[in-house]
Design an enzyme around this catalytic site. Structure first.
Site, PDB file in Angstrom:
ATOM      1  N   CYS A 110      -0.969   6.591   9.681  1.00 37.02           N
ATOM      2  CA  CYS A 110       0.229   5.966  10.238  1.00 37.02           C
ATOM      3  C   CYS A 110      -0.135   4.688  10.977  1.00 37.02           C
ATOM      4  O   CYS A 110      -1.044   4.679  11.804  1.00 37.02           O
ATOM      5  CB  CYS A 110       0.897   6.911  11.227  1.00 37.02           C
ATOM      6  SG  CYS A 110       1.758   8.233  10.430  1.00 37.02           S
TER       7      CYS A 110
ATOM      8  N   GLU B  96       0.838  -1.193   0.000  1.00 39.85           N
ATOM      9  CA  GLU B  96       0.000   0.000   0.000  1.00 39.85           C
ATOM     10  C   GLU B  96       0.877   1.249   0.000  1.00 39.85           C
ATOM     11  O   GLU B  96       1.942   1.262   0.635  1.00 39.85           O
ATOM     12  CB  GLU B  96      -0.925  -0.005   1.224  1.00 39.85           C
ATOM     13  CG  GLU B  96      -1.874  -1.196   1.198  1.00 39.85           C
ATOM     14  CD  GLU B  96      -2.962  -1.134   2.250  1.00 39.85           C
ATOM     15  OE1 GLU B  96      -4.076  -1.577   1.954  1.00 39.85           O
ATOM     16  OE2 GLU B  96      -2.692  -0.656   3.366  1.00 39.85           O
TER      17      GLU B  96
END
Ligand code: SF4
Length: 352
Positions: free
Chosen positions: A339, A96
């Site tokens: 994150c 990703e």
């Protein structure tokens, strides 16, 4: 069937010139045109370029021989602040990549590994375990895809996606050489950030590569080794004091600042001890602390509690004592692009 293939995404200009000369006996005039056209226009078709006006047969050979890796963008999802795309690699593994949208710039968050061996407790990638390192070509391809396949004008790159970049520092250094090529993507090292959980041999290799102004971001999260041992198992191999000593020496030698990421875990890393430790660190090195709330769903139960309670007081206590702190807004949480949220779902929990 193709029997002669030249990969371009894994080569600096000098490396490409060498291969081009060996293949066609042509020097810089043609190879530089091909390189610039490919990286800046995203095309292998040089037949219309003035450099090939006298030699259209060579342009056709180059078009036939140049290869872009057979990687496919499988999904793209987007919210107001970010875009996440999933890419399927040649061996079927998925990675990703996230584009962070800011008003005046686009920042690309690159993956460097499939999975990660370090298993930080707040990170989804860590739940996959380590599958493999990405190749140089697979790292640079993520920039090619964002710029030329998805159409984003990327000017900043952060190695903060899946994986610990300095676990594969040789590959990462080579990819940085390619990204900064002026006839290529032309991304200055000052606009490139390599994030690390504290990998000392990788830091040393990165420093030996002498990238001027390259930014290092340390995933700090605590200055207390006992706490860090629990949050980030890499600390047992490379204790935070040793990591900070390496970084401090580097900053003494070259100047610059230490960018540190600090996920806020109430009760774990917001104690008076932690304020004192961060103040002491900011007296040792020019510190810029990015304070972040962690993303729900990525942390284990023992960290699950009110994520922002007290964060303003913590920030205030640090600022009052001279620490440079920025509270960063989380981007991409709604599309699992923030994150610590990047994961190949098929591989998730491979270590369990
Ligand atoms: Fe690996 Fe970084 Fe996730 Fe830690 S935070 S498990 S080093 S990818």
């Amino acid at each position: 069937m193709r029997i002669f293939v030249i990969s371009i995404l894994n080569k600096t200009l000098a490396e490409f010139e060498g291969v081009f000369y060996a293949s066609y006996g042509k020097r810089q005039y043609h190879s530089r045109a091909v390189y610039r056209h490919f990286f800046q226009r995203g095309s292998c078709d040089c037949t219309g370029l003035k450099e090939f006006a006298q030699n259209p047969a060579l342009a056709r050979r180059v078009l036939h021989d140049l290869a872009v890796p057979a990687i496919e963008i499988e999904t793209v999802c987007e919210d107001s602040k970010s875009v996440k795309f999933t890419s399927r690699l040649r061996d079927g593994e998925c990675i990703e990549t996230v584009i962070l949208k800011y008003p005046r710039r686009m920042t690309l968050c690159l993956s460097s590994q499939v999975g990660c061996r370090y298993g930080c407790v707040f990170c989804s990638t860590g739940t996959m375990g380590f599958i493999r390192n990405l190749t140089v070509e697979e790292i640079v391809w993520q920039v090619y895809a964002a710029v030329h396949l998805l159409g984003y004008a990327v000017r900043n790159v952060v190695y903060m996606g899946m994986g610990e970049p300095l676990d594969t520092s040789e590959v990462v250094c080579h990819s940085i050489e390619i990204l900064r090529e002026q006839r290529g993507f032309d991304i200055a090292p000052a606009n490139i950030t390599v994030s690390t959980a504290g990998h000392i041999p990788g830091l040393e290799q990165l420093f030996s590569a002498s990238f001027v102004n390259l930014r290092i971001a340390l995933s700090l999260h605590s200055c207390d080794s006992a706490v860090r041992d629990q949050l980030m198992p890499i600390n047992r191999r490379y204790p935070i004091e040793a990591v900070l000593a390496v970084l401090e020496q580097r900053l003494k030698d070259t100047g610059g600042q230490l960018f540190a990421e600090y996920l806020y875990f109430p009760g774990w890393n917001n104690r008076p001890y932690d304020v004192d430790a961060l103040v002491a660190l900011s007296e040792r090195v020019p510190l810029r602390l990015n304070l972040l709330t962690y993303n729900q769903g990525t942390a284990p139960f023992f960290l699950h509690q009110e994520t922002t309670h007290g964060i303003e007081q913590f920030r205030h206590d640090l600022v009052a004592r001279g620490v440079h702190v920025l509270v960063r807004d989380s981007r991409g949480e709604s599309i699992s692009a923030a994150c610590g949220q990047l994961v190949n779902k098929k591989r998730k929990n491979a270590r369990e």
